[in-house]
Each structure stands twice: as C-alpha cells, then as structure tokens.
Motif scaffolding. Structure first.
Motif: not given
Length: 264
Positions: A95, A98, A111-112, A114-115, A117-119
């Motif tokens: 994780g 990506d 989706k990648a 968004d992940r 951005r979350d990190r």
C-alpha cells in the motif's frame, strides 16, 4: 485536496492518455511531464509535486532507480504506470505504492489517486520518507533475487478486472486455448494472454517439459505414464488431468520421466 501531479513516462502515447485522463479530474493540477528518470528527478526538485505517475521502465533510469535517487523531505505519493514487473508486487501490496496497468483504465486510475490522496492526508512527511525508503530497499532485494534466475518465477494474469499472481511452481500444466493459454494450478484455471512457445522459453527446463506443441507439464505433477494403442503416450497428472504426448515429443518425454535413453 487538489494534488499537484507530475507524469514521468517515456512513451508519448501513454503520456498523452494520462494527460487526457487527468484533465477530466477537478482535483488534479497537472504541473508537468518528464520523458525519462533524470528529467523526472529535476522536475520533482523544481515543482515539488504531491503525486508522481511513474513509468516503471524508462531509458537511462527506471522507476525504481528514480525512487532510490529521490532526495526530498516531502516526497510525492507514487503511482506506477506499468505493464507490471513481478518484483514490484510486494511494494504494491503493502500500500505504500500503487499501480495502474497500461493501457490505463480511468476508473482504476481514479481509485489509485484516491488512495494516494489518503496516504498524503494521513501520513506525515517523515513517515512517508521512511516508508518510501523501506519500499525501495525491498524492491532492490526482490529485483536482485528475481534477476538471479533467468526463468519466470511468477505469472501475472488479468482476471475480471484485477491482476492475479500465479506462482510458476504451483502450475500443473499449460495448454493452448485458442489465442490464450490455460494455466492450471491445484485450485484454479486461468487464461493467460501468452503462447506455449513463449512460455517454453521462459520456464525452468528442470521443472517443466513441453510434451506437445500445445502442452507443457510440470514434471513434479506427473503421476503416471499410460501407453495407448499404436504407441500413443498419455501423462496422468496428480489431479487426474490427462495430457497427450505428441509423437515428436515422445522420446524426450519418456527419457526425462523414466531416465532411460531407450524407454521409447
């Protein structure tokens, strides 16, 4: 949260596709593009992007080498854009990084992002630096291990919108299936976009044997050899799969399986 984004890809068509996809997103600010690893390093230092879309294989400096050379206090989140290199899988699964496959699917790209951005939102810069260093170290080791053998250790097969890892050692047999190859393990069957001839060149000959122009077997999976009428030979695998041996491969197959030069 708008992400300042840099694309590093030496393929003009792939780069254009990414630009088109990113321009459709309101929360992306495309700050630049780079055609190779060295350009990307310079652009990262100058532009300080939040997100890096990074091609794995580039001339001069590949994506992994770029990450190793990256020296910034606040590294960008990284999404590899790749045809998939098997030694990168652990990093993807962790994780920390990506990936999206070429040609890029826009839904998968979103989706990648968004992940990523979350990190950036949940991890402090120091933690991202440490995480990136750890990932690069493991990539180096995995790549070194992979390069020790000239033969494939894993297959990566597209299946229902995802990529499935199939360890080669788990495959009982490969059989041609039209324009694809059926990959049979102990628990499943997959269709790989590959050819028997290509696989024959990439598989360890100590483990796998081509027994027909359309079939390759894992020698450790062969349970029995059956002889039929007119000298025909059939291999019975440990899951009862029956593989016919063609006349042109009969002698070498029997030699390998019985260790007797006159077995045919």
């Amino acid at each position: 949260m708008t992400l300042r984004t840099l694309i590093a890809d030496d393929e003009p068509l792939a780069q254009r596709r990414l630009v088109i996809a990113l321009n459709k997103l309101d929360d992306i600010d495309l700050v630049g593009t780079a055609d190779d690893g060295e350009q990307a390093l310079e652009a990262i230092a100058a532009l300080k992007p939040d997100l890096l879309l990074l091609d794995v294989m580039m001339p001069g400096m590949n994506g992994f080498e770029l990450l190793k050379a990256l020296e910034v206090e606040d590294p960008p989140a990284v999404i590899f854009v790749t045809a998939f290199d098997n030694y990168a899988v652990d990093a993807f699964n962790e994780g920390a990084l990506d990936y999206v496959l070429k040609p890029v699917d826009e839904t998968r790209l979103c989706k990648a992002i968004d992940r990523a951005r979350d990190r950036r939102r949940t991890l402090k810069a120091e933690a991202r630096v440490e995480q990136l260093r750890d990932v690069v170290a493991r990539l180096d080791q995995a790549r070194a291990d992979d390069l020790q053998s000239p033969y494939d250790q894993d297959l990566w097969i597209n299946s229902r919108g995802s990529v499935v890892r199939v360890p080669v050692k788990d495959v009982r047999c490969f059989r041609a299936a039209g324009d694809y190859v059926s990959v049979q393990t102990g628990t499943a069957k997959h269709l790989a976009d590959d050819t028997i001839t290509s696989l024959d060149d990439r598989l360890d000959p100590d483990q796998f044997l081509r027994v027909h122009r359309s079939s390759i077997v894992n020698l450790s999976s062969v349970r029995a050899i059956e002889r039929e009428k007119f000298g025909a030979v059939v291999l019975v695998l440990d899951d009862d799969t029956r593989i016919r041996v063609s006349k042109s491969y009969k002698k070498q197959t029997l030699q390998r399986l019985t260790h007797k030069g006159s077995a045919a």
